[in-house]
Design a protein around this motif. Structure first.
Motif, mmCIF file in Angstrom:
data_model
loop_
_atom_site.group_PDB
_atom_site.id
_atom_site.type_symbol
_atom_site.label_atom_id
_atom_site.label_comp_id
_atom_site.label_asym_id
_atom_site.label_seq_id
_atom_site.Cartn_x
_atom_site.Cartn_y
_atom_site.Cartn_z
ATOM 1 N N ASP A 122 -3.028 -4.952 -6.517
ATOM 2 C CA ASP A 122 -3.535 -4.897 -5.143
ATOM 3 C C ASP A 122 -4.742 -5.825 -4.973
ATOM 4 O O ASP A 122 -4.841 -6.566 -3.988
ATOM 5 N N LEU A 164 -9.742 -2.364 1.764
ATOM 6 C CA LEU A 164 -8.689 -1.973 0.841
ATOM 7 C C LEU A 164 -9.029 -2.411 -0.584
ATOM 8 O O LEU A 164 -8.787 -1.673 -1.550
ATOM 9 N N GLU A 196 0.834 -1.199 0.000
ATOM 10 C CA GLU A 196 0.000 0.000 0.000
ATOM 11 C C GLU A 196 0.873 1.256 0.000
ATOM 12 O O GLU A 196 0.538 2.263 -0.631
ATOM 13 N N GLU A 205 -4.531 6.260 -0.499
ATOM 14 C CA GLU A 205 -3.597 5.198 -0.126
ATOM 15 C C GLU A 205 -3.025 5.417 1.273
ATOM 16 O O GLU A 205 -2.648 4.461 1.954
ATOM 17 N N HIS A 226 -5.154 3.620 3.461
ATOM 18 C CA HIS A 226 -4.946 2.178 3.321
ATOM 19 C C HIS A 226 -3.748 1.729 4.150
ATOM 20 O O HIS A 226 -3.803 0.703 4.835
#
Length: 248
Positions: A172, A195, A84, A110, A113
């Protein structure tokens, strides 16, 4: 092996050859032996921009007991906090280069995250590998090499930069799916699901920006049907209750 293979393919893609790409480190010897918790029972607290409501998430995580972690669960948390961070750092640099607001917006997302994974590191007394690392610095050597290559690719043009963003978000999603399959801890699954919802929204945003420039993005990591299901569905938002909201 899946994640090692995907990392290799992603590096090849970044080097200029079409391929797939999921980031990976070594396999673990211990995985959860119980069935994973159904993901439609966890609260989603991210908004349509992918920002996680860290206050709500922290409250929920604190309400759950801290149970012993498997080796795979520990590896997943340590890995995902750096992955992340990689996304955050790449987008920060690409914003500095191109001035596209999408990179500033998603870099901000982010940050939430990274903080979400850090909540679990703190809860389970795991040392945060990102605590003393600056922009573009990673303890994981594979992630360090990948960051360097993504930056090189993203500096070529705005279109290449947006493709880097889409590739990161695909990666991701794939990695989070694999880590979810290796745990039955509700708090870990909750963080990963939030996420992943954010990454789906980010992927939609990057692909939309490419489409506005007349560029059709082809998935490099996700199966085409899964990718199309994401792209052809609206931005997702979390709610205050249980469940997956409007997940495609």
């Amino acid at each position: 092996m899946k994640r090692r293979y995907a990392l290799f393919v992603m590096v090849v893609l970044v080097s200029g050859v079409l391929a797939s790409g999921c980031i990976g480190t070594s396999e673990t010897s211990t995985t959860s032996t119980e069935s994973p918790v159904p993901t439609n029972t966890v609260p989603l607290v991210a908004d349509s921009n992918g920002n996680v409501n860290t206050n709500d998430l922290q409250s929920y995580i604190d309400s759950l007991p801290a149970e012993p972690l498997t080796d795979a669960e520990k590896e997943g948390l340590l890995y995902m906090v750096e992955e992340e961070k990689l996304a955050h750092d790449v987008y920060t640099k690409l914003y500095e280069k191109w001035g596209l607001q999408i990179f500033a917006n998603i870099a901000k997302s982010e940050t939430t995250h990274v903080e979400s994974v850090r909540m679990l590191l703190k809860k389970y007394n795991l040392t945060d590998p990102t605590a003393s690392e600056g922009i573009g610095e990673f303890q994981n050597k594979e992630l360090q090499a990948l960051y360097d290559q993504l930056i090189e690719m993203g500096m070529k043009s705005e279109v290449d930069a947006l493709k880097v963003g889409a590739l990161i978000e695909e990666t991701d999603i794939k990695d989070l799916q694999e880590w979810i399959s290796k745990t039955n801890k509700i708090d870990i699954i909750t963080v990963y699901e939030n996420l992943m919802m954010g990454s789906r929204n980010h992927l939609r945003s990057f692909v939309g920006q490419l489409e506005n420039r007349g560029v059709t993005y082809e998935p490099q990591v996700l199966p085409k049907d899964e990718y199309e299901a994401i792209i052809n569905s609206p931005m997702e938002t979390g709610g205050s209750g249980q469940g997956n909201g409007n997940k495609p």
